[in-house]
Design a protein around this motif. Structure first.
Motif, PDB file in Angstrom:
ATOM      1  N   ASP A 177       0.812  -1.207   0.000  1.00 31.62           N
ATOM      2  CA  ASP A 177       0.000   0.000   0.000  1.00 31.62           C
ATOM      3  C   ASP A 177       0.852   1.267   0.000  1.00 31.62           C
ATOM      4  O   ASP A 177       0.337   2.374  -0.099  1.00 31.62           O
ATOM      5  CB  ASP A 177      -0.934   0.018   1.216  1.00 31.62           C
ATOM      6  CG  ASP A 177      -1.935  -1.110   1.163  1.00 31.62           C
ATOM      7  OD1 ASP A 177      -2.331  -1.583   2.252  1.00 31.62           O
ATOM      8  OD2 ASP A 177      -2.320  -1.502   0.059  1.00 31.62           O
ATOM      9  N   PHE A 214       2.108   2.764   2.352  1.00 39.01           N
ATOM     10  CA  PHE A 214       1.726   3.676   3.429  1.00 39.01           C
ATOM     11  C   PHE A 214       2.947   4.272   4.130  1.00 39.01           C
ATOM     12  O   PHE A 214       2.941   5.402   4.587  1.00 39.01           O
ATOM     13  CB  PHE A 214       0.866   2.907   4.446  1.00 39.01           C
ATOM     14  CG  PHE A 214       0.255   3.775   5.502  1.00 39.01           C
ATOM     15  CD1 PHE A 214      -0.867   4.525   5.232  1.00 39.01           C
ATOM     16  CD2 PHE A 214       0.807   3.837   6.770  1.00 39.01           C
ATOM     17  CE1 PHE A 214      -1.436   5.308   6.207  1.00 39.01           C
ATOM     18  CE2 PHE A 214       0.244   4.626   7.748  1.00 39.01           C
ATOM     19  CZ  PHE A 214      -0.883   5.367   7.466  1.00 39.01           C
ATOM     20  N   PHE A 215       4.010   3.459   4.189  1.00 32.84           N
ATOM     21  CA  PHE A 215       5.205   3.929   4.878  1.00 32.84           C
ATOM     22  C   PHE A 215       6.376   4.115   3.909  1.00 32.84           C
ATOM     23  O   PHE A 215       7.522   3.922   4.263  1.00 32.84           O
ATOM     24  CB  PHE A 215       5.599   2.952   5.992  1.00 32.84           C
ATOM     25  CG  PHE A 215       4.645   2.968   7.134  1.00 32.84           C
ATOM     26  CD1 PHE A 215       4.720   3.941   8.115  1.00 32.84           C
ATOM     27  CD2 PHE A 215       3.639   2.025   7.210  1.00 32.84           C
ATOM     28  CE1 PHE A 215       3.825   3.960   9.160  1.00 32.84           C
ATOM     29  CE2 PHE A 215       2.738   2.050   8.257  1.00 32.84           C
ATOM     30  CZ  PHE A 215       2.834   3.017   9.234  1.00 32.84           C
ATOM     31  N   ALA A 273       7.051   1.804  12.431  1.00 35.44           N
ATOM     32  CA  ALA A 273       7.585   1.407  11.128  1.00 35.44           C
ATOM     33  C   ALA A 273       9.110   1.433  11.124  1.00 35.44           C
ATOM     34  O   ALA A 273       9.761   0.514  10.613  1.00 35.44           O
ATOM     35  CB  ALA A 273       7.038   2.315  10.031  1.00 35.44           C
ATOM     36  N   ASP A 329       3.939  -1.977   3.296  1.00 35.41           N
ATOM     37  CA  ASP A 329       3.421  -1.420   4.549  1.00 35.41           C
ATOM     38  C   ASP A 329       3.843  -2.378   5.659  1.00 35.41           C
ATOM     39  O   ASP A 329       3.136  -3.337   5.982  1.00 35.41           O
ATOM     40  CB  ASP A 329       1.903  -1.297   4.475  1.00 35.41           C
ATOM     41  CG  ASP A 329       1.286  -0.706   5.735  1.00 35.41           C
ATOM     42  OD1 ASP A 329       1.990  -0.629   6.762  1.00 35.41           O
ATOM     43  OD2 ASP A 329       0.106  -0.333   5.699  1.00 35.41           O
ATOM     44  N   GLN A 334       1.474  -2.958   8.759  1.00 42.61           N
ATOM     45  CA  GLN A 334       0.300  -3.772   8.461  1.00 42.61           C
ATOM     46  C   GLN A 334       0.688  -5.229   8.229  1.00 42.61           C
ATOM     47  O   GLN A 334       0.029  -6.158   8.712  1.00 42.61           O
ATOM     48  CB  GLN A 334      -0.416  -3.217   7.220  1.00 42.61           C
ATOM     49  CG  GLN A 334      -1.618  -4.038   6.760  1.00 42.61           C
ATOM     50  CD  GLN A 334      -2.718  -4.109   7.788  1.00 42.61           C
ATOM     51  OE1 GLN A 334      -2.907  -3.157   8.550  1.00 42.61           O
ATOM     52  NE2 GLN A 334      -3.442  -5.209   7.844  1.00 42.61           N
TER      53      GLN A 334
END
Length: 401
Positions: free
Chosen positions: A64, A66-67, A92, A214, A217
């Motif tokens: 994703d 996200f990080f 993270a 991610d 996650q």
């Protein structure tokens, strides 16, 4: 990838057609063609539900990004003057790089994540991550969805008060007469926590350091899945010795299958099980059974040939059996001789107790992992459970022969 929304709309459409078929036939006897049509609807619904579940599992490991920024920054930290990290970014960085971060980042990681055993690299995760773990656990197994979940500040022993008032009645008293004594009998049920581990998992260093993943996650989902499976098994069938009491271990028999029902259940026995539970508990009652048992029960018919199973009209809503929702739980025994294969009642009387701030995560960089180009992770939490009112839920046991 197939659109989940489209699959949910397909389920709703098929369920509507199945409902209409049920309504149109009423109490008329079904023809073989009509039965085949209804079975086709329900089979397609189950196939679509399984496809949705498979897609959601794959999304757990999808990238994703996200990080992405946290991964690109690595040891160098954020650009510019703002070096602050929020809780998720701190987690993270910890997962990606462990202690191999700048001094400033190490301080911010410690601020965001309460240290437990710093020399071993263990951290109590922030609330955001703990919530992710609990949400992932709720989606696995079934018990957390229907039980009453409480959180306590500490992990001390807890005796939950119990009282069965279903047999208590009032009275008529004469004018100026005193009321009789009607003492309430209280008991206790222990709801004590146990320390659970996800066991260690080994992940390739390249995967953990890849900014497209991610990492929070990904790692959280894997650890949570393992915790969910072991805790749900104990919430369901735990013996109470060295582990929580499971709901099936605490229920009494509501109905034993008629002779010959070692691998099946008949329509009349389901009715008997339903009515073995006091009406006071049936207001919030549900069925619970293994998915293989669902496949058997969903094919049962009334004397007219009409199915007693009602597929859900709404995606995400439970199917109905004899007017009550069905919760699938694969830790319930499959149908076999003497097996407690179906439960019915008010499962909110089962208490799942979590100890607050007990979700802990550790990263391992020792040689056992490093020599293989891997990073290790392990998660812990403290939780327990018990059925505090044993009159609230009864079980069906298959016949011995």
């Amino acid at each position: 990838m197939t659109n989940i929304q489209a699959l949910r709309e397909k389920i709703a459409n098929l369920a509507t057609q199945a409902k209409n078929l049920l309504a149109n036939k009423g109490d008329q006897t079904w023809t073989p063609e009509e039965q085949a049509q209804f079975d086709g609807f329900t089979n397609e619904i189950e196939a679509a539900k399984r496809q949705i579940a498979n897609i959601e599992k794959m999304r757990e490991i999808d990238a994703d990004k996200f990080f992405e920024n946290a991964g690109k920054e690595g040891k160098g930290g954020k650009q510019g003057d703002d070096l602050s990290l929020n809780a998720l970014e701190a987690v993270a960085l910890f997962m990606r790089f462990g202690n191999n971060v700048t001094a400033e980042q190490a301080i911010q990681i410690r601020n965001a994540m309460s240290t437990t055993t710093t020399t071993e690299g263990g951290y109590t995760v922030p609330a955001e991550i703990a919530a992710m773990v609990i949400d992932a656990m709720k989606a696995t197994g079934g018990m957390r969805e229907i039980a009453q979940v409480i959180s306590t500040a500490g992990g001390n022993s807890l005796n939950y008060p119990t009282s069965d008032g279903t047999a208590e009645v009032g009275e008529i008293v004469a004018e100026n007469a005193a009321a009789s004594a009607g003492e309430i009998t209280f008991g206790t049920a222990a709801v004590n926590p146990y320390k659970y581990s996800s066991k260690k998992i080994a992940l390739p260093w390249e995967l953990i350091s890849d900014s497209a993943i991610d990492v929070v996650q990904f790692v959280t989902a894997r650890l949570a899945m393992r915790l969910a499976r072991i805790t749900n098994a104990h919430y369901t069938t735990g013996t109470g010795t060295g582990q929580p009491f499971g709901v099936m271990a605490r229920t009494s028999a509501g109905k034993t299958g008629t002779t010959g029902q070692t691998l099946t259940v008949i329509y009349d026995d389901l009715f008997d099980l339903k009515h073995s539970v006091n009406r006071a508990y049936r207001r919030n009652a549900k069925w619970m059974m293994n998915d293989l048992s669902v496949a058997i029960v969903s094919k049962l018919k009334e004397t007219t040939g009409r199915p007693i199973w009602e597929p859900s009209l709404t995606a995400g809503a439970p199917d109905m059996l004899l007017g009550y929702p069905v919760q699938t739980n694969d830790d319930v025994a499959v149908m076999a001789a003497n097996a407690k294969s179906i439960a019915f009642g008010d499962f909110s009387q089962y208490i799942v107790r979590d100890v607050a701030d007990s979700v802990i995560m550790r990263r391992f960089d020792d040689s056992a992992f490093a020599l293989n180009g891997q990073v290790g992770f392990c998660g812990w939490m403290r939780t327990g459970g018990n059925l505090v009112d044993t009159a609230a839920v009864k079980h069906y046991a298959n016949s011995a022969t």
